[in-house]
Design a protein around this motif. Structure first.
Motif, PDB file in Angstrom:
ATOM      1  N   GLN A 128       0.850  -1.190   0.000  1.00 27.17           N
ATOM      2  CA  GLN A 128       0.000   0.000   0.000  1.00 27.17           C
ATOM      3  C   GLN A 128       0.886   1.241   0.000  1.00 27.17           C
ATOM      4  OE1 GLN A 128      -3.377   0.281  -0.152  1.00 27.17           O
ATOM      5  NE2 GLN A 128      -3.397  -1.918  -0.473  1.00 27.17           N
ATOM      6  N   PRO A 129       0.799   2.062  -1.042  1.00 34.74           N
ATOM      7  CA  PRO A 129       1.616   3.274  -1.054  1.00 34.74           C
ATOM      8  C   PRO A 129       1.067   4.315  -0.076  1.00 34.74           C
ATOM      9  CG  PRO A 129       0.161   3.249  -2.942  1.00 34.74           C
ATOM     10  CD  PRO A 129      -0.020   1.929  -2.245  1.00 34.74           C
ATOM     11  N   GLN A 130       1.950   5.201   0.335  1.00 35.19           N
ATOM     12  CA  GLN A 130       1.534   6.358   1.121  1.00 35.19           C
ATOM     13  C   GLN A 130       1.398   7.514   0.135  1.00 35.19           C
ATOM     14  OE1 GLN A 130       4.771   6.721   3.875  1.00 35.19           O
ATOM     15  NE2 GLN A 130       4.219   4.861   4.965  1.00 35.19           N
ATOM     16  N   LEU A 131       0.310   8.233   0.257  1.00 34.57           N
ATOM     17  CA  LEU A 131       0.069   9.374  -0.618  1.00 34.57           C
ATOM     18  C   LEU A 131      -0.056  10.630   0.223  1.00 34.57           C
ATOM     19  CD1 LEU A 131      -2.650   7.826  -2.958  1.00 34.57           C
ATOM     20  CD2 LEU A 131      -0.228   8.135  -3.461  1.00 34.57           C
ATOM     21  N   LEU A 132       0.648  11.655  -0.183  1.00 36.58           N
ATOM     22  CA  LEU A 132       0.543  12.962   0.461  1.00 36.58           C
ATOM     23  C   LEU A 132       0.199  13.956  -0.639  1.00 36.58           C
ATOM     24  CD1 LEU A 132       3.789  12.761   2.606  1.00 36.58           C
ATOM     25  CD2 LEU A 132       1.462  12.686   3.495  1.00 36.58           C
ATOM     26  N   SER A 133      -0.919  14.648  -0.490  1.00 40.46           N
ATOM     27  CA  SER A 133      -1.272  15.640  -1.505  1.00 40.46           C
ATOM     28  C   SER A 133      -1.498  16.984  -0.835  1.00 40.46           C
ATOM     29  CB  SER A 133      -2.525  15.214  -2.268  1.00 40.46           C
ATOM     30  OG  SER A 133      -3.657  15.287  -1.433  1.00 40.46           O
ATOM     31  N   GLY A 134      -1.340  18.013  -1.631  1.00 40.00           N
ATOM     32  CA  GLY A 134      -1.541  19.351  -1.112  1.00 40.00           C
ATOM     33  C   GLY A 134      -1.156  20.394  -2.141  1.00 40.00           C
ATOM     34  N   GLU A 135      -1.068  21.609  -1.664  1.00 42.91           N
ATOM     35  CA  GLU A 135      -0.656  22.716  -2.520  1.00 42.91           C
ATOM     36  C   GLU A 135       0.626  23.311  -1.961  1.00 42.91           C
ATOM     37  OE1 GLU A 135      -2.796  26.466  -4.571  1.00 42.91           O
ATOM     38  OE2 GLU A 135      -2.756  26.551  -2.391  1.00 42.91           O
ATOM     39  N   ARG A 136       1.560  23.579  -2.857  1.00 43.97           N
ATOM     40  CA  ARG A 136       2.773  24.287  -2.455  1.00 43.97           C
ATOM     41  C   ARG A 136       2.617  25.746  -2.849  1.00 43.97           C
ATOM     42  NH1 ARG A 136       7.828  20.571  -4.339  1.00 43.97           N
ATOM     43  NH2 ARG A 136       7.299  21.557  -6.308  1.00 43.97           N
ATOM     44  N   ARG A 137       2.967  26.617  -1.950  1.00 44.96           N
ATOM     45  CA  ARG A 137       3.024  28.053  -2.239  1.00 44.96           C
ATOM     46  C   ARG A 137       4.463  28.481  -2.017  1.00 44.96           C
ATOM     47  NH1 ARG A 137      -2.688  30.244   0.299  1.00 44.96           N
ATOM     48  NH2 ARG A 137      -3.980  28.879  -0.990  1.00 44.96           N
ATOM     49  N   ASP A 138       5.138  28.691  -3.117  1.00 40.87           N
ATOM     50  CA  ASP A 138       6.566  28.999  -3.082  1.00 40.87           C
ATOM     51  C   ASP A 138       6.815  30.443  -3.487  1.00 40.87           C
ATOM     52  OD1 ASP A 138       7.001  26.281  -2.576  1.00 40.87           O
ATOM     53  OD2 ASP A 138       7.410  25.823  -4.688  1.00 40.87           O
ATOM     54  N   VAL A 139       7.915  30.950  -3.025  1.00 37.36           N
ATOM     55  CA  VAL A 139       8.468  32.191  -3.542  1.00 37.36           C
ATOM     56  C   VAL A 139       9.885  31.867  -3.984  1.00 37.36           C
ATOM     57  CG1 VAL A 139       9.160  34.564  -3.050  1.00 37.36           C
ATOM     58  CG2 VAL A 139       7.054  33.642  -2.028  1.00 37.36           C
ATOM     59  N   LEU A 140      10.161  32.130  -5.259  1.00 41.54           N
ATOM     60  CA  LEU A 140      11.501  31.962  -5.812  1.00 41.54           C
ATOM     61  C   LEU A 140      12.082  33.350  -6.031  1.00 41.54           C
ATOM     62  CD1 LEU A 140      10.742  29.296  -8.598  1.00 41.54           C
ATOM     63  CD2 LEU A 140      11.330  28.898  -6.189  1.00 41.54           C
ATOM     64  N   ARG A 141      13.370  33.457  -5.921  1.00 43.87           N
ATOM     65  CA  ARG A 141      14.036  34.710  -6.278  1.00 43.87           C
ATOM     66  C   ARG A 141      15.419  34.389  -6.807  1.00 43.87           C
ATOM     67  NH1 ARG A 141      15.636  37.702  -0.585  1.00 43.87           N
ATOM     68  NH2 ARG A 141      17.342  36.296  -0.117  1.00 43.87           N
ATOM     69  N   ARG A 142      15.931  35.326  -7.568  1.00 42.65           N
ATOM     70  CA  ARG A 142      17.258  35.109  -8.158  1.00 42.65           C
ATOM     71  C   ARG A 142      18.340  35.500  -7.171  1.00 42.65           C
ATOM     72  NH1 ARG A 142      16.626  33.590 -13.115  1.00 42.65           N
ATOM     73  NH2 ARG A 142      14.779  34.339 -14.207  1.00 42.65           N
ATOM     74  N   GLU A 143      19.310  34.613  -7.065  1.00 40.26           N
ATOM     75  CA  GLU A 143      20.517  34.894  -6.293  1.00 40.26           C
ATOM     76  C   GLU A 143      21.687  34.547  -7.191  1.00 40.26           C
ATOM     77  OE1 GLU A 143      20.367  32.867  -2.522  1.00 40.26           O
ATOM     78  OE2 GLU A 143      18.454  33.789  -1.999  1.00 40.26           O
ATOM     79  N   ASP A 144      22.490  35.523  -7.483  1.00 39.52           N
ATOM     80  CA  ASP A 144      23.607  35.346  -8.417  1.00 39.52           C
ATOM     81  C   ASP A 144      23.134  34.789  -9.756  1.00 39.52           C
ATOM     82  OD1 ASP A 144      25.450  36.300  -6.510  1.00 39.52           O
ATOM     83  OD2 ASP A 144      25.569  34.294  -5.600  1.00 39.52           O
ATOM     84  N   GLY A 145      21.970  35.273 -10.189  1.00 42.63           N
ATOM     85  CA  GLY A 145      21.435  34.883 -11.492  1.00 42.63           C
ATOM     86  C   GLY A 145      20.722  33.545 -11.534  1.00 42.63           C
ATOM     87  N   VAL A 146      20.617  32.873 -10.389  1.00 42.67           N
ATOM     88  CA  VAL A 146      20.009  31.538 -10.339  1.00 42.67           C
ATOM     89  C   VAL A 146      18.748  31.592  -9.473  1.00 42.67           C
ATOM     90  CG1 VAL A 146      20.387  29.144  -9.621  1.00 42.67           C
ATOM     91  CG2 VAL A 146      22.278  30.474 -10.582  1.00 42.67           C
ATOM     92  N   LEU A 147      17.671  30.933  -9.923  1.00 41.39           N
ATOM     93  CA  LEU A 147      16.466  30.870  -9.105  1.00 41.39           C
ATOM     94  C   LEU A 147      16.712  30.011  -7.874  1.00 41.39           C
ATOM     95  CD1 LEU A 147      13.534  30.416 -11.669  1.00 41.39           C
ATOM     96  CD2 LEU A 147      14.181  32.474 -10.396  1.00 41.39           C
ATOM     97  N   LYS A 148      16.286  30.530  -6.727  1.00 41.99           N
ATOM     98  CA  LYS A 148      16.420  29.802  -5.458  1.00 41.99           C
ATOM     99  C   LYS A 148      15.080  29.825  -4.738  1.00 41.99           C
ATOM    100  CE  LYS A 148      21.078  29.440  -5.211  1.00 41.99           C
ATOM    101  NZ  LYS A 148      21.986  28.634  -4.464  1.00 41.99           N
TER     102      LYS A 148
END
Length: 170
Positions: A128-148
């Motif tokens: 039986q697998p374990q399932l986790l569902s939901g919504e992610r609310r992320d904030v990304l920003r660039r640091e040294d030109g790379v998304l973090k």
């Protein structure tokens, strides 16, 4: 915040970032994820959810979390998982992150990203697998030109988490 349209270069970059993140987490390349994709100022939270009547809101309890992490605590978790003392995950679970319904918006140098998440997890000989569902609310920003990853709030659809541990990353 301005909506980032699907098919735009920024939207494609966000989707690619999320695909790479899922791949790294599915393959237990946690240090690569942490050091390459996570800001040292990250706030990473999974708030507690309760079942409440509609008039009482969404059911998330302010200030109460399953996980309330900083870069330092995430680094500690990654380091522990790299030792022989991470018994809860030895042998490791088989994990797959399914990330869908990606919506992005831009506000200055911050990119807000909402996505739906389904984690499929099996362990040892379990059928039986374990399932986790939901919504992610992320904030990304660039640091040294790379998304973090600067902020992550995972709003699980569950009020009770039926997994044997929370050693996984969402």
């Amino acid at each position: 915040m301005g909506r980032v349209m699907a098919g735009s270069p920024l939207y494609d970059e966000v989707v690619q970032w999320m695909d790479i993140e899922a791949e790294l987490l599915d393959e237990y390349r946690e240090r690569e994820w942490l050091e390459g994709m996570v800001s040292q100022e990250v706030v990473y939270q999974v708030p507690l959810r309760q079942t409440v009547e509609r008039a009482r809101g969404t059911g998330f309890v302010d200030g109460v979390y399953h996980l309330d992490e900083t870069y330092g605590s995430l680094r500690s978790r990654v380091a522990r998982n790299e030792t022989a003392y991470a018994w809860a995950e030895d042998p490791p679970s088989r994990i797959r992150h399914f990330v869908t319904n990606i919506r992005a918006s831009e506000d200055g140098d911050a990119i807000g990203v909402r996505s739906n998440l389904l984690i499929f997890r099996t362990r040892q000989e379990q059928t039986q697998p374990q399932l986790l569902s939901g919504e992610r609310r992320d904030v990304l920003r660039r640091e040294d030109g790379v998304l973090k990853l600067y902020r992550r709030r995972v709003l699980l659809d569950l009020t009770v988490i039926g997994t044997h541990n929370l050693s996984i990353f969402f």
